[in-house]
Write a protein that holds these residues in place. Sequence first.
Motif, mmCIF file in Angstrom:
data_model
loop_
_atom_site.group_PDB
_atom_site.id
_atom_site.type_symbol
_atom_site.label_atom_id
_atom_site.label_comp_id
_atom_site.label_asym_id
_atom_site.label_seq_id
_atom_site.Cartn_x
_atom_site.Cartn_y
_atom_site.Cartn_z
ATOM 1 N N ARG A 1 -22.309 17.475 -58.467
ATOM 2 C CA ARG A 1 -22.838 16.684 -59.581
ATOM 3 C C ARG A 1 -22.857 17.539 -60.836
ATOM 4 N N TYR A 2 -22.114 17.114 -61.837
ATOM 5 C CA TYR A 2 -22.132 17.800 -63.129
ATOM 6 C C TYR A 2 -23.291 17.288 -63.971
ATOM 7 N N ILE A 3 -23.878 18.199 -64.746
ATOM 8 C CA ILE A 3 -25.026 17.845 -65.594
ATOM 9 C C ILE A 3 -24.780 18.366 -67.004
ATOM 10 N N ALA A 4 -24.856 17.489 -67.978
ATOM 11 C CA ALA A 4 -24.702 17.862 -69.389
ATOM 12 C C ALA A 4 -25.644 17.020 -70.230
ATOM 13 N N SER A 5 -26.082 17.590 -71.336
ATOM 14 C CA SER A 5 -26.961 16.878 -72.259
ATOM 15 C C SER A 5 -26.219 16.429 -73.517
ATOM 16 N N ASP A 6 -25.205 17.201 -73.920
ATOM 17 C CA ASP A 6 -24.489 16.908 -75.155
ATOM 18 C C ASP A 6 -23.105 17.538 -75.102
ATOM 19 N N GLU A 7 -22.208 17.015 -75.918
ATOM 20 C CA GLU A 7 -20.852 17.547 -76.035
ATOM 21 C C GLU A 7 -20.523 17.669 -77.519
ATOM 22 N N ARG A 8 -20.232 18.889 -77.980
ATOM 23 C CA ARG A 8 -19.928 19.137 -79.395
ATOM 24 C C ARG A 8 -18.826 20.193 -79.500
ATOM 25 N N THR A 9 -18.191 20.272 -80.658
ATOM 26 C CA THR A 9 -17.299 21.399 -80.899
ATOM 27 C C THR A 9 -18.151 22.589 -81.338
ATOM 28 N N ALA A 10 -17.562 23.777 -81.271
ATOM 29 C CA ALA A 10 -18.275 24.969 -81.720
ATOM 30 C C ALA A 10 -18.602 24.866 -83.209
ATOM 31 N N ARG B 1 -12.582 15.586 -65.146
ATOM 32 C CA ARG B 1 -12.121 14.669 -64.090
ATOM 33 C C ARG B 1 -13.276 13.961 -63.396
ATOM 34 N N ASN B 2 -14.450 14.614 -63.387
ATOM 35 C CA ASN B 2 -15.614 14.066 -62.670
ATOM 36 C C ASN B 2 -16.864 14.154 -63.552
ATOM 37 N N PRO B 3 -16.853 13.471 -64.703
ATOM 38 C CA PRO B 3 -17.974 13.615 -65.643
ATOM 39 C C PRO B 3 -19.256 12.987 -65.099
ATOM 40 N N PRO B 4 -20.408 13.424 -65.619
ATOM 41 C CA PRO B 4 -21.669 12.793 -65.206
ATOM 42 C C PRO B 4 -21.692 11.324 -65.611
ATOM 43 N N GLN B 5 -22.440 10.530 -64.857
ATOM 44 C CA GLN B 5 -22.527 9.100 -65.174
ATOM 45 C C GLN B 5 -23.126 8.877 -66.551
ATOM 46 N N ALA C 1 -34.476 17.234 -63.942
ATOM 47 C CA ALA C 1 -34.546 15.808 -63.613
ATOM 48 C C ALA C 1 -33.478 15.440 -62.586
ATOM 49 N N ALA C 2 -32.263 15.986 -62.755
ATOM 50 C CA ALA C 2 -31.185 15.714 -61.801
ATOM 51 C C ALA C 2 -31.496 16.331 -60.443
ATOM 52 N N ALA C 3 -32.032 17.539 -60.446
ATOM 53 C CA ALA C 3 -32.371 18.207 -59.189
ATOM 54 C C ALA C 3 -33.433 17.421 -58.422
ATOM 55 N N ALA C 4 -34.422 16.897 -59.137
ATOM 56 C CA ALA C 4 -35.473 16.111 -58.487
ATOM 57 C C ALA C 4 -34.889 14.861 -57.828
ATOM 58 N N GLU C 5 -33.937 14.225 -58.501
ATOM 59 C CA GLU C 5 -33.272 13.052 -57.925
ATOM 60 C C GLU C 5 -32.543 13.418 -56.635
ATOM 61 N N GLU C 6 -31.807 14.509 -56.698
ATOM 62 C CA GLU C 6 -30.984 14.895 -55.549
ATOM 63 C C GLU C 6 -31.832 15.323 -54.353
ATOM 64 N N LEU C 7 -32.894 16.059 -54.603
ATOM 65 C CA LEU C 7 -33.724 16.570 -53.511
ATOM 66 C C LEU C 7 -34.406 15.460 -52.728
ATOM 67 N N THR C 8 -34.642 14.346 -53.359
ATOM 68 C CA THR C 8 -35.391 13.261 -52.719
ATOM 69 C C THR C 8 -34.481 12.141 -52.198
ATOM 70 N N LYS C 9 -33.169 12.347 -52.269
ATOM 71 C CA LYS C 9 -32.235 11.378 -51.712
ATOM 72 C C LYS C 9 -32.195 11.504 -50.183
ATOM 73 N N PRO C 10 -31.809 10.445 -49.487
ATOM 74 C CA PRO C 10 -31.610 10.555 -48.032
ATOM 75 C C PRO C 10 -30.550 11.609 -47.724
ATOM 76 N N ALA C 11 -30.757 12.352 -46.651
ATOM 77 C CA ALA C 11 -29.850 13.433 -46.280
ATOM 78 C C ALA C 11 -28.674 12.882 -45.480
ATOM 79 N N VAL C 12 -27.500 12.858 -46.113
ATOM 80 C CA VAL C 12 -26.263 12.444 -45.446
ATOM 81 C C VAL C 12 -25.353 13.662 -45.371
#
Length: 293
Positions: A201-210, A271-275, A184-195
């Motif tokens: 861009r970091y991508i995560a679905s969940d954050e847990r301890t082991a 330092r640069n987490p996903p939105q 889903a993130a890749a699709a967003e990025e590929l279709t953005k205007p080329a600057v």
Amino acid sequence: MRIIITGSLGHISRPLTQALVQQGHAVTVISSKAEKQAAIEALGATAAIGSLEDVDFLTATFTGADAVYAMVPPNFAIPDFRPYYNRLGRNYAQAIAQAGVKRVVHLSSYGADLDHGTGIILGAHDVEQLLNALPGVALTHLRPVYFYYNFYNLIGMIKTAGFIGTNYGGEDKLLLVAPADIAAAAAEELTKPAVPGQDVRYIASDERTATETARILGAAIGKPDLQWVVLPDEQYRSGMEQSGMPAQLASDFTDLGISSRSGAMRRDYDRNPPQSLGKVKLEDFAKEFAAAF
């Protein structure tokens, strides 16, 4: 847009292709296997059958494209990942330059900001540097975290030893991601205007301890007391070697675990987490894990 997808019909490339075709884009999927052509065309995409080792093939396929999704397929048949990643990274850079592609989305990895101590991730770091040298390209490095489906590799250990054992674990924090959320993130990025310029861009679905992860996976497979045990580095490395893994690869995975345990792997992510986190949570994946178990 005319968009080129590498990775054949893998965990990310298939849903990415489906999403882009549904949006009305002209999608070409590169695969090294001719038998994949029918399945690619069934998705509404065009198949380009050839090898990522062939720069002329890549250049011809990339020519005329508005955007390229570039990934290096993992190859566990080779004893050392880094030279392999460097070779394909150079091929991508040469083909992108010769074809005049202006928008590139590269599948990298968290930890790719580091130039040492991350084992198998060092190849992704090198590819980022090779692509960063391209002038006039709008380049995004996608840095997904630990893929859920890597947990499938632990099924044998859980069945035979009764626990999860790596050289990190316990209260160490795990960053987890589903291929669908990466697509889903890749699709967003590929279709953005080329600057022109580089972005990450970091991508995560969940954050847990082991510990939490072991509890959730354990509950799903009927083992609510499943533990995630931290093994000494040397025991972990030698165990992989004894199972038949090449020494260099075992050493790389050990280094990767050390960097996960120390927190180095996730330092730039923090330092640069996903939105926002992706849609697929650990409990969702646990159902699939239970079905495979």
